[in-house]
Design a protein around this motif. Structure first.
Motif, mmCIF file in Angstrom:
data_model
loop_
_atom_site.group_PDB
_atom_site.id
_atom_site.type_symbol
_atom_site.label_atom_id
_atom_site.label_comp_id
_atom_site.label_asym_id
_atom_site.label_seq_id
_atom_site.Cartn_x
_atom_site.Cartn_y
_atom_site.Cartn_z
ATOM 1 N N HIS A 106 60.399 49.566 42.789
ATOM 2 C CA HIS A 106 59.861 48.352 42.147
ATOM 3 C C HIS A 106 60.804 47.152 42.276
ATOM 4 O O HIS A 106 60.387 46.065 42.648
ATOM 5 N N LEU A 113 51.050 40.456 40.851
ATOM 6 C CA LEU A 113 49.746 40.922 40.397
ATOM 7 C C LEU A 113 48.616 40.143 41.061
ATOM 8 O O LEU A 113 47.629 40.710 41.514
ATOM 9 N N SER A 116 48.254 40.759 44.850
ATOM 10 C CA SER A 116 47.771 42.114 45.092
ATOM 11 C C SER A 116 46.276 42.241 44.864
ATOM 12 O O SER A 116 45.601 43.023 45.516
ATOM 13 N N SER A 117 45.765 41.456 43.903
ATOM 14 C CA SER A 117 44.359 41.636 43.561
ATOM 15 C C SER A 117 43.435 41.248 44.717
ATOM 16 O O SER A 117 42.289 41.660 44.768
ATOM 17 N N LEU A 119 43.883 41.782 48.132
ATOM 18 C CA LEU A 119 43.809 42.664 49.301
ATOM 19 C C LEU A 119 43.909 44.133 48.897
ATOM 20 O O LEU A 119 44.725 44.481 48.063
ATOM 21 N N PRO A 120 43.103 44.996 49.499
ATOM 22 C CA PRO A 120 43.270 46.428 49.241
ATOM 23 C C PRO A 120 44.639 46.898 49.731
ATOM 24 O O PRO A 120 45.222 46.287 50.626
ATOM 25 N N TYR A 121 45.109 47.961 49.140
ATOM 26 C CA TYR A 121 46.483 48.389 49.420
ATOM 27 C C TYR A 121 46.741 48.700 50.883
ATOM 28 O O TYR A 121 47.810 48.461 51.408
ATOM 29 N N PHE A 122 45.682 49.218 51.603
ATOM 30 C CA PHE A 122 45.951 49.644 52.982
ATOM 31 C C PHE A 122 46.077 48.463 53.933
ATOM 32 O O PHE A 122 46.429 48.621 55.083
ATOM 33 N N ARG A 124 48.046 45.936 53.022
ATOM 34 C CA ARG A 124 49.279 45.262 52.639
ATOM 35 C C ARG A 124 50.480 45.937 53.283
ATOM 36 O O ARG A 124 50.658 47.143 53.147
ATOM 37 N N GLU A 127 53.254 47.503 50.866
ATOM 38 C CA GLU A 127 52.886 48.765 50.216
ATOM 39 C C GLU A 127 53.269 49.963 51.096
ATOM 40 O O GLU A 127 53.806 50.957 50.611
ATOM 41 N N MET B 1 45.466 57.704 48.972
ATOM 42 C CA MET B 1 45.387 57.872 47.512
ATOM 43 C C MET B 1 44.177 57.181 46.921
ATOM 44 O O MET B 1 43.448 57.732 46.110
ATOM 45 N N GLY B 2 43.977 55.934 47.346
ATOM 46 C CA GLY B 2 42.907 55.179 46.698
ATOM 47 C C GLY B 2 41.695 54.966 47.592
ATOM 48 O O GLY B 2 40.793 54.212 47.235
ATOM 49 N N THR B 3 41.702 55.620 48.750
ATOM 50 C CA THR B 3 40.598 55.408 49.686
ATOM 51 C C THR B 3 39.262 55.744 49.047
ATOM 52 O O THR B 3 38.263 55.065 49.256
ATOM 53 N N TYR B 6 37.622 52.924 47.267
ATOM 54 C CA TYR B 6 36.983 51.904 48.090
ATOM 55 C C TYR B 6 35.675 52.414 48.673
ATOM 56 O O TYR B 6 34.700 51.675 48.795
ATOM 57 N N PHE B 171 36.345 45.177 42.828
ATOM 58 C CA PHE B 171 37.226 45.173 44.003
ATOM 59 C C PHE B 171 38.616 44.653 43.613
ATOM 60 O O PHE B 171 39.628 45.281 43.919
ATOM 61 N N PHE B 172 38.659 43.531 42.875
ATOM 62 C CA PHE B 172 39.946 42.990 42.430
ATOM 63 C C PHE B 172 40.692 44.012 41.568
ATOM 64 O O PHE B 172 41.876 44.247 41.735
ATOM 65 N N ASN B 175 42.119 46.770 43.573
ATOM 66 C CA ASN B 175 43.293 46.306 44.311
ATOM 67 C C ASN B 175 44.530 46.263 43.416
ATOM 68 O O ASN B 175 45.624 46.633 43.838
ATOM 69 N N ILE B 176 44.317 45.813 42.197
ATOM 70 C CA ILE B 176 45.450 45.735 41.267
ATOM 71 C C ILE B 176 45.988 47.124 40.975
ATOM 72 O O ILE B 176 47.199 47.371 40.993
ATOM 73 N N HIS B 178 45.793 49.863 42.752
ATOM 74 C CA HIS B 178 46.479 50.461 43.896
ATOM 75 C C HIS B 178 47.491 49.491 44.486
ATOM 76 O O HIS B 178 47.472 49.199 45.673
ATOM 77 N N SER B 179 48.342 48.977 43.620
ATOM 78 C CA SER B 179 49.369 48.069 44.116
ATOM 79 C C SER B 179 50.643 48.350 43.351
ATOM 80 O O SER B 179 50.669 49.152 42.426
ATOM 81 N N SER B 181 51.975 46.477 41.233
ATOM 82 C CA SER B 181 51.779 46.138 39.826
ATOM 83 C C SER B 181 50.999 47.215 39.092
ATOM 84 O O SER B 181 51.300 47.544 37.953
ATOM 85 N N ILE B 209 48.230 41.773 32.084
ATOM 86 C CA ILE B 209 46.984 42.536 32.206
ATOM 87 C C ILE B 209 46.029 42.160 31.081
ATOM 88 O O ILE B 209 44.812 42.126 31.267
ATOM 89 N N ILE B 212 44.417 39.007 32.228
ATOM 90 C CA ILE B 212 43.395 39.284 33.242
ATOM 91 C C ILE B 212 42.126 39.835 32.585
ATOM 92 O O ILE B 212 41.011 39.426 32.907
#
Lengths: 253, 334, 300
Positions: A106, A113, A116-117, A119-122, A124, A127, B1-3, B6, B171-172, B175-176, B178-179, B181, B209, B212
């Motif tokens: 980290h 935050l 990140s919101s 784009l999907p993690y894959f 980035r 990541e 992990m998060g596929t 999606y 979707f947002f 994304n949060i 699986h990041s 954060s 959070i 948000i």
């Protein structure tokens, strides 16, 4: 060249009327293994909690890497380069072993935050970099076989390894291990000793509180003995073992 | 992990597209539009509950802030609805910071009580400030939304529009999670001490959070106002806040999908129950909206006692167990 | 002349404030008892108040039970409800996380509210004052006999409360559990039982609050949330867990609320107490009477 990484100066911590740490002076040399020992209730864990920012000192100061860290919050201290493990293992049981270690990255990553919101993690880059780096530390402690398991499912010994790997992943200059051998069997303790030596070889200073004297005497460069919140002896393992004050403190005279 | 998550969005979208063709009745589509407002709020709330481990009992107030901003600015000041939505969001963010910063600095669940107090105050103000909010009489003639000149003026159009918004919101949120954060948030939930010693600024993440989640509700409130064209303080009281928490907890606190399922299920439940009661009419069983509270309470209690992971996880576990049973049977057969 | 008018107005508001504040004090004591035993804020506390009031109304107006008998019976019924709540929803939970327990108490509060609505409907219920509603006059202000009842009962409850927690075995063991549950368990105290007692006592005190205020405010099924929230406000202002603090804070809160309603606007009366709750929560979460060191140890 300054050879000290942590300097504790006249450190004092009281809880109500109880004095846990009493005007303690202690220095930790760079790239050493320093053990803090002492009878139960001597104030060892309190020293760790003060150093890692879980408690604020009543008075006195802590100089880490030429910077005064007394009274700073735990997350600030972690960013400056002190990582710790806990006497009672503190892992994230619902997360996988790899994710636990990724938490350690980290402080060495940045994504916020709001970015990140979007784009999907894959998609980035950072990541996947975090994951790659975490895998290195996974390998360092030898936990690759259980990488995808939930950390809560592991044995206590392996949970400690997760904790250590997580702490290492933040690339600390100083690693605080709070009773790393408690609850481990003889074989695991032996492996732990090897691991701590291996950590020292990567030029990380290790400071540990430990009750297992065999381990302490085996791996430490310096030993500091604490009783009633005060330093009563310091030196090499063998010199401390012969110290009369230490012997009487342990025998309770 | 998060596929999986999606892929879930894709499946969810397909279901959403097909549904209107199956039910094909404006009344029921209207109910699903209402479900979407709850769903949007609940996605935000589940980020707070499931990932920061905090409860808000005042999220209906954020709905109210969105709805009243949109209503007042468009009706009384002639603003563009889109600009009004943005101002609603800004107001919600400010309020969330005012409530969140002091109460999330503390360990424990101070936020629950602070939001409960805040929610009540907002509700009292919407009722009492008659000159400003119209009081119990509310505000009417809120304009319909337009996108590039196309009015969203039918139930089906609004259904399409609002569920697209929900899917974007989902979707947002994913994304949060699986990041970096999201991981930090889950870590805080797991062990606040360990998270702190890993360099995570725990209270700042919790505050963010919470902000948000407030934004999600504010947006839902604004779109609600433009859909019904008339608002009064009624739907923005404590009871609705509690209902939102119920939806998230029933669906499953620890997964955003739980919030999606819980909110849709509990939004359509009263309709299902009244339909059933019409069918069994004459047997002396009659369903009244008065029973809603009783039913929500019972469901929430039953879930928390017997299925604390919520319906989503419960169904998942059930499937796994079935699968195990099935594979064991086939292997023994071979 | 004008001055004495102002004074009697002020006195009138203070009387009203003490009357309402006594109720908040009782609700706050209920919160504290369960909080001390479990570390959880019981969101169903306000519903105990409503149940007490409504059961009392039914007993006195429909069944014509004498007031004194009905008072004890209603309290007993709600205490049983409290015990049932603990036995069936709190006690069975293994590995109780605070978040889960809180949501459980929220669920129970919704359930109790739903039950109350099914039994009593949405009407407000009127009940006769305990001993007539001819007010006394003091310095130009009037005071209802019921207000004296409320204050008197609060005093009696506080007296019994102190007696119970300091001089009975059960009370002492409950205090021991509140201070250190593990240590209490080591010396042979049944901590689970202490939790059950705490729900019984808390429900009883809540019920009494409901019974004595009903003649003045008229009770309906939906009053629980606001009464509970204001009682919680008193508990926080007095320092969570500190019951004597709660009594003082409850009365202060009631008086400020009444003054605000009288001099500022009665529409915002309910908002005033909540605003004080928020301000204290933000500026001094340990309460005006608690030490800040102690509050850091208190989660809920």
């Amino acid at each position: 060249m300054n050879n000290t990484i942590l300097e504790i100066i006249r450190l004092k911590k009281t809880f109500g009327g109880v004095i846990a740490v009493n005007d303690l002076d202690l220095t930790v040399a760079k790239e050493s293994i320093t053990a803090v020992i002492g009878p139960n209730g001597a104030g060892k864990t309190t020293i760790f909690n003060l150093t890692a920012g879980f408690l604020a000192p009543t008075s006195g100061s802590l100089i880490f890497d030429n910077q005064d860290i007394s009274g700073k919050k735990s997350y600030e201290i972690a960013r400056l380069g002190i990582s710790r493990t806990f006497q009672h293992v503190q892992i994230f049981p619902e997360m996988t072993v790899l994710e636990n270690i990724m938490i350690g990255r980290h402080v060495r990553s940045r994504a916020g935050l709001f970015v990140s919101s979007l784009l999907p993690y894959f998609l980035r880059k950072e990541e996947s970099k975090i994951q790659e780096d975490a895998e290195k530390y996974l390998e360092f402690v030898g936990l690759q076989p259980v990488s995808g398991k939930h950390a809560g499912e592991l044995s206590l010994g392996n949970q400690r390894m997760v904790e250590i790997a997580r702490a290492l992943a933040s690339e600390p200059k100083l690693l605080l291990l709070d009773e790393p051998a408690s609850g481990l069997n003889a074989r695991e303790t032996l492996l732990l000793g090897d691991l701590i030596n291996k950590i020292k070889d990567t030029r990380i200073t290790v400071m540990l509180v430990e009750h297992d004297m065999e381990l302490v005497m085996d791996i430490s460069d310096h030993v500091a003995v604490i009783n009633f919140g005060q330093l009563i002896a310091t030196g090499t393992p063998s010199s401390v073992q012969e110290n009369q004050d230490v012997i009487s403190a342990y025998l309770g005279e | 992990m998060g596929t999986k998550d999606y892929l879930g969005i894709i499946w969810f979208s397909i279901i959403l597209v097909v549904t209107p063709f199956i039910i094909g009745n404006d009344y029921y589509i209207g109910i699903l539009v209402f479900a979407a407002f709850n769903c949007l709020s609940c996605i935000g709330l589940s980020l707070l509950m499931g990932y920061a481990g905090q409860i808000s009992l005042g999220h209906a107030a954020f709905l109210g802030i969105g709805a009243y901003s949109s209503a007042l600015l468009t009706v009384k000041m002639g603003w563009s609805p889109w600009l009004a939505i943005v101002l609603g969001i800004i107001l919600a963010v400010i309020m969330a910071l005012v409530i969140g910063i002091p109460s999330l600095r503390l360990k424990g669940h101070y936020l629950a009580m602070a939001t409960l107090g805040f929610g009540s105050i907002i509700h009292i103000v919407t009722v009492a400030a008659v000159d400003f909010t119209g009081g119990p009489a509310g505000i009417s003639q809120i304009p319909t939304l337009n996108i590039f000149g196309f009015p969203i003026n039918s139930d089906v159009k609004y259904y399409a529009f609002i569920w697209i918004i929900v899917v974007i919101g989902l979707f947002f949120a994913l994304n949060i999670i699986h990041s970096r954060s999201g991981r930090a948030l889950r870590a805080i939930h797991g062990s606040e001490d360990a998270a702190g010693s890993s360099g995570i600024h725990t209270s700042r993440y919790k505050i963010r959070i919470f902000v948000i989640s407030a934004i999600y509700s504010s947006i839902a409130g604004s779109f609600y106002a433009h859909y019904v064209n008339y608002i009064d303080p009624g739907p923005f009281g404590i009871m609705h806040s509690v209902l939102l928490v119920t939806m998230v907890a029933v669906g499953g606190m620890h997964k955003v999908w739980g919030a999606v399922i819980g909110s849709i299920l509990l939004s359509v439940l009263p309709e299902i129950l009244s339909t059933i009661s019409e069918v069994v009419e004459g047997y002396g069983i009659e369903y009244k909206p008065d029973y809603d509270t009783l039913i929500y309470g019972s469901i929430l209690l039953a879930i928390m006692l017997f299925l604390p992971g919520g319906i989503f996880q419960g169904v998942g576990d059930g499937f796994k167990r079935l699968k195990k049973l099935f594979t064991r049977k086939t292997s023994s057969a071979v | 002349m004008n001055h004495s008018n102002q004074f009697s107005d002020l006195l009138q508001f203070v009387f009203m404030g003490i009357q309402r504040g006594s109720i908040y004090a009782l609700v706050a004591m209920g919160f504290n008892i369960i909080y001390n035993a479990t570390g959880v804020i019981n969101f169903a506390q306000g519903e105990f108040v409503v149940l007490g009031g409504l059961i009392m109304v039914s007993m006195t107006t429909m069944l014509h039970v004498p007031i004194v008998v009905a008072f004890f019976l209603s309290t007993l019924v709600v205490m049983i409800a409290g015990v049932i709540m603990e036995r069936f929803t709190i006690n069975p939970v293994k590995e109780p996380g605070i978040l889960r327990l809180i949501i459980i108490t929220i669920a129970v509060s919704i359930l109790l509210k739903g039950i109350a609505m099914c039994i009593w409907g949405k009407d407000s219920y009127h009940m006769d004052h305990f001993s007539g509603d001819t007010p006394f006059e003091i310095f130009g202000a009037t005071i209802l006999p019921q207000t004296l009842w409320i204050i008197g009962i609060l005093v009696i409850i506080v007296f019994f409360f102190i007696l119970f927690f300091n001089h009975t075995m059960i009370g002492k063991s409950m205090r021991a559990c509140a201070i250190n549950r593990d240590a209490a368990r080591l010396v042979g105290i049944n901590d689970r039982l202490a939790v059950m007692y705490s729900f019984a006592i808390s429900a009883g005190i809540g019920a009494i609050a409901g019974i004595i205020i009903t003649p003045i405010i008229q009770m309906d099924y939906g009053r629980g949330a606001l009464l509970g929230l204001k009682g919680f406000g008193a508990a926080v202002v007095g320092g969570l867990g500190n019951s004597i603090g709660a009594v003082v804070a409850g009365i202060i809160l009631g008086v400020i609320e009444a003054l605000g309603a009288g001099y500022i606007s009665s529409h915002y009366m309910d908002a005033i107490a909540l605003l004080i709750l928020l301000i204290v929560l933000f500026l001094r979460p340990s309460g005006i009477m608690g030490s800040s060191e102690a509050s850091r140890l208190k989660d809920f």
